[in-house]
Design a protein around this motif. Structure first.
Motif, PDB file in Angstrom:
ATOM      1  N   MET A  91      31.604  28.805  29.808  1.00 13.30           N
ATOM      2  CA  MET A  91      31.439  30.165  29.315  1.00 13.30           C
ATOM      3  C   MET A  91      32.799  30.837  29.160  1.00 13.30           C
ATOM      4  N   LYS A  92      32.830  31.837  28.333  1.00 13.77           N
ATOM      5  CA  LYS A  92      33.989  32.707  28.199  1.00 13.77           C
ATOM      6  C   LYS A  92      33.710  33.958  29.025  1.00 13.77           C
ATOM      7  N   ILE A  93      34.531  34.204  30.048  1.00 11.38           N
ATOM      8  CA  ILE A  93      34.277  35.277  31.011  1.00 11.38           C
ATOM      9  C   ILE A  93      35.448  36.250  31.013  1.00 11.38           C
ATOM     10  N   LEU A  94      35.129  37.544  31.058  1.00 14.43           N
ATOM     11  CA  LEU A  94      36.119  38.601  31.244  1.00 14.43           C
ATOM     12  C   LEU A  94      35.974  39.135  32.662  1.00 14.43           C
ATOM     13  N   LEU A  95      37.019  38.992  33.463  1.00 14.40           N
ATOM     14  CA  LEU A  95      36.994  39.485  34.841  1.00 14.40           C
ATOM     15  C   LEU A  95      37.802  40.775  34.902  1.00 14.40           C
ATOM     16  N   LEU A  96      37.176  41.849  35.360  1.00 13.48           N
ATOM     17  CA  LEU A  96      37.823  43.159  35.469  1.00 13.48           C
ATOM     18  C   LEU A  96      38.251  43.396  36.910  1.00 13.48           C
ATOM     19  N   ALA A  97      39.550  43.594  37.106  1.00 14.17           N
ATOM     20  CA  ALA A  97      40.109  43.818  38.451  1.00 14.17           C
ATOM     21  C   ALA A  97      40.809  45.172  38.470  1.00 14.17           C
ATOM     22  N   PRO A  98      40.142  46.243  38.923  1.00  7.98           N
ATOM     23  CA  PRO A  98      40.694  47.592  38.832  1.00  7.98           C
ATOM     24  C   PRO A  98      41.643  47.953  39.973  1.00  7.98           C
ATOM     25  N   HIS A  99      42.748  47.258  40.037  1.00  6.46           N
ATOM     26  CA  HIS A  99      43.791  47.494  41.035  1.00  6.46           C
ATOM     27  C   HIS A  99      44.964  46.576  40.701  1.00  6.46           C
ATOM     28  N   PRO A 100      46.082  46.708  41.380  1.00  8.28           N
ATOM     29  CA  PRO A 100      47.190  45.795  41.139  1.00  8.28           C
ATOM     30  C   PRO A 100      46.814  44.357  41.496  1.00  8.28           C
ATOM     31  N   PHE A 101      47.139  43.433  40.604  1.00 10.11           N
ATOM     32  CA  PHE A 101      46.896  42.016  40.845  1.00 10.11           C
ATOM     33  C   PHE A 101      48.121  41.250  40.328  1.00 10.11           C
ATOM     34  N   PHE A 102      48.715  40.366  41.098  1.00 10.99           N
ATOM     35  CA  PHE A 102      48.283  39.897  42.382  1.00 10.99           C
ATOM     36  C   PHE A 102      49.100  40.574  43.467  1.00 10.99           C
ATOM     37  N   GLN A 103      48.430  40.878  44.584  1.00  7.52           N
ATOM     38  CA  GLN A 103      49.079  41.297  45.815  1.00  7.52           C
ATOM     39  C   GLN A 103      48.434  40.543  46.968  1.00  7.52           C
ATOM     40  N   ALA A 104      49.232  40.288  48.001  1.00 10.89           N
ATOM     41  CA  ALA A 104      48.728  39.507  49.142  1.00 10.89           C
ATOM     42  C   ALA A 104      47.962  40.406  50.100  1.00 10.89           C
ATOM     43  N   ARG A 105      46.794  40.883  49.680  1.00 17.63           N
ATOM     44  CA  ARG A 105      45.903  41.672  50.523  1.00 17.63           C
ATOM     45  C   ARG A 105      44.468  41.345  50.125  1.00 17.63           C
ATOM     46  N   GLY A 106      43.515  41.942  50.856  1.00 16.33           N
ATOM     47  CA  GLY A 106      42.117  41.552  50.794  1.00 16.33           C
ATOM     48  C   GLY A 106      41.513  41.270  49.439  1.00 16.33           C
ATOM     49  N   THR A 107      41.266  42.327  48.624  1.00 14.69           N
ATOM     50  CA  THR A 107      40.536  42.132  47.380  1.00 14.69           C
ATOM     51  C   THR A 107      41.273  41.245  46.383  1.00 14.69           C
ATOM     52  N   PRO A 108      42.584  41.443  46.146  1.00 13.86           N
ATOM     53  CA  PRO A 108      43.270  40.522  45.236  1.00 13.86           C
ATOM     54  C   PRO A 108      43.239  39.065  45.695  1.00 13.86           C
ATOM     55  N   LEU A 109      43.298  38.830  47.002  1.00 12.21           N
ATOM     56  CA  LEU A 109      43.188  37.456  47.501  1.00 12.21           C
ATOM     57  C   LEU A 109      41.815  36.878  47.181  1.00 12.21           C
ATOM     58  N   ALA A 110      40.765  37.692  47.360  1.00  6.40           N
ATOM     59  CA  ALA A 110      39.415  37.229  47.039  1.00  6.40           C
ATOM     60  C   ALA A 110      39.271  36.976  45.542  1.00  6.40           C
ATOM     61  N   GLU A 111      39.887  37.828  44.725  1.00  5.93           N
ATOM     62  CA  GLU A 111      39.819  37.629  43.270  1.00  5.93           C
ATOM     63  C   GLU A 111      40.545  36.362  42.840  1.00  5.93           C
ATOM     64  N   LYS A 112      41.650  36.074  43.485  1.00  6.60           N
ATOM     65  CA  LYS A 112      42.369  34.840  43.163  1.00  6.60           C
ATOM     66  C   LYS A 112      41.483  33.633  43.433  1.00  6.60           C
ATOM     67  N   MET A 113      40.772  33.656  44.567  1.00  3.48           N
ATOM     68  CA  MET A 113      39.844  32.570  44.859  1.00  3.48           C
ATOM     69  C   MET A 113      38.732  32.510  43.814  1.00  3.48           C
ATOM     70  N   MET A 114      38.235  33.669  43.377  1.00  7.48           N
ATOM     71  CA  MET A 114      37.193  33.704  42.355  1.00  7.48           C
ATOM     72  C   MET A 114      37.691  33.085  41.047  1.00  7.48           C
ATOM     73  N   LEU A 115      38.907  33.426  40.641  1.00  5.08           N
ATOM     74  CA  LEU A 115      39.474  32.862  39.419  1.00  5.08           C
ATOM     75  C   LEU A 115      39.616  31.346  39.538  1.00  5.08           C
ATOM     76  N   GLU A 116      40.065  30.883  40.691  1.00  3.10           N
ATOM     77  CA  GLU A 116      40.203  29.437  40.901  1.00  3.10           C
ATOM     78  C   GLU A 116      38.842  28.758  40.849  1.00  3.10           C
ATOM     79  N   PHE A 117      37.830  29.410  41.402  1.00  3.75           N
ATOM     80  CA  PHE A 117      36.474  28.856  41.365  1.00  3.75           C
ATOM     81  C   PHE A 117      35.961  28.769  39.927  1.00  3.75           C
ATOM     82  N   LEU A 118      36.084  29.842  39.168  1.00  2.63           N
ATOM     83  CA  LEU A 118      35.586  29.852  37.794  1.00  2.63           C
ATOM     84  C   LEU A 118      36.335  28.843  36.936  1.00  2.63           C
ATOM     85  N   SER A 119      37.639  28.727  37.173  1.00  2.00           N
ATOM     86  CA  SER A 119      38.431  27.747  36.440  1.00  2.00           C
ATOM     87  C   SER A 119      37.974  26.330  36.755  1.00  2.00           C
TER      88      SER A 119
END
Length: 391
Positions: free
Chosen positions: A1-29
């Motif tokens: 699928m072609k997916i658009l992921l919206l991350a409404p904050h600074p990315f990437f930073q080494a803190r909670g939500t951006p770290l979780a989003e990085k894992m999500m991107l790796e999973f989808l990839s």
């Protein structure tokens, strides 16, 4: 699928939500999807196969965007909304994966274009706004209704804890909901350091440590006030605080001075995630004094995995993961925290028992492998629902 992921904050930073989003991107990839990430102008670029990062334009005067609700984020979200519309008109997406408040953007885009979205619910937006601005309490019912609309219009909801799963279920009974908790960030092969990774000014003595940002909801004021009580029982105790922005560090250093505990409190600033395992092992007790929020702090999972004893406030943000067999839970008030910390720092057998049981627990329930299994189950359902709607 072609997916658009919206991350409404600074990315990437080494803190909670951006770290979780990085894992999500790796999973989808890894799942074979092609992902466009739309995020703020701040943050570091990361290389992930099949993933392209798109950023909003830099808004004049808007920089150093902090976690949580703020007017800076409102401005950036408005710019993100406009860019999201342009991207959706230019590219045919099968799905939008919308994190936090970007679910409102995704809901509007769905109404215009029919593109379905997954609501990645890392917090309750209605409660987050009231916590940030208590004077808005009168608007809570309206904010909750808006949150309910975002949940109901979604294809499914992904939550990070049981409390948010309950919120989503209450807002939209029957909606497909997945729960994928955060995971430990510790690796099985930490760096090999000779000696301590703490600065020289941290003298010998029983050591408590906090790791994370220094936003007010984290309870740093409670921690400092409580540690003053700890020093009454253990005068040689040390408190190490890892992380935080310079202005936060200066503010809390002044607070430690006003409490008369500055010589025993050490603010050492941010440290790389790669050093986390070594840092946590330097402590005798790891502390999470959080006061607000429904989601469990990401740090908790690494705390538990370190084998070092954990002390936390007895609030649902913690108790949905922690229990008395794996952590010392205390009431969220200074004397209780300070006395509990002194008791734990002074009881080596209890620390060893809690640390051992906590490590066993987290390696059974909250590993990256467990998170990927849960994500796989959730996305299998979402892909099936999308396939049903296609001609």
């Amino acid at each position: 699928m072609k997916i658009l992921l919206l991350a409404p904050h600074p990315f990437f930073q080494a803190r909670g939500t951006p770290l979780a989003e990085k894992m999500m991107l790796e999973f989808l990839s890894a799942r074979g999807h092609e992902v466009d990430l739309l995020t703020y102008h701040e943050g570091a670029d990361v290389e992930i196969p099949n993933c392209k990062i798109h950023r909003i334009v830099q808004v004049p005067g808007v920089r150093n965007i902090r976690p949580g609700f703020s007017m800076k984020k409102v401005v950036c979200d408005a710019v993100m909304f406009e860019k999201c519309l342009r991207m959706v008109r230019r590219t045919r997406y099968d799905l939008i994966h919308a994190v936090e408040e970007s679910a409102f953007i995704a809901a509007f885009v769905r109404a215009l274009t029919g593109v379905p979205y997954v609501y990645d619910m890392d917090s309750s937006l209605a409660e987050q706004m009231i916590e940030a601005y208590p004077r808005l309490n009168f608007a809570f019912p309206a904010l909750r209704r808006a949150e309910a609309l975002a949940v109901r219009q979604s294809l499914g909801v992904l939550t990070v804890c049981a409390a948010l799963e309950d919120v989503a279920n209450d807002l939209a009974p029957g909606k497909p909901i997945g729960r994928v908790e955060d995971t430990t960030l510790l690796t099985s092969n930490p760096f090999d350091h000779n000696g301590t990774v703490l600065p020289e000014e941290v003298t010998e003595g029983p050591t408590a440590m906090y790791v994370g940002n220094l936003e007010r909801y984290q309870g740093i004021d409670l921690l400092l006030e409580g540690f003053r009580h700890t020093l009454h029982h253990l005068p040689d105790a040390q408190l190490v605080i890892v992380g935080g922005r310079k202005d936060d560090i200066l503010r809390y250093r002044d607070r430690a001075f006003s409490l008369g505990i500055q010589p025993s409190v050490h603010f050492i600033g941010p440290r790389p995630v790669a050093l986390l395992a070594d840092l946590l092992r330097e402590a005798d007790v790891l502390v999470s004094p959080r006061l607000k929020g429904l989601n469990t702090p990401m740090k908790i999972y690494s705390y538990l995995d370190s084998g070092t004893a954990v002390l936390a406030t007895r609030l649902r943000t913690h108790t949905q993961v922690l229990h008395d067999d794996i952590a010392l839970l205390v009431e969220p008030e200074p004397e209780a925290l300070g006395r509990g910390l002194a008791d734990l720092l002074g009881d080596a057998p209890l620390r060893e028992r809690l640390g051992r049981q906590a490590k066993k627990y987290v390696q059974q329930e909250f590993t990256p492998e467990a998170a990927w299994r849960k994500l796989d189950a959730f996305y299998t359902k979402m892909e099936a629902r999308i396939a049903e709607t296609k001609p």
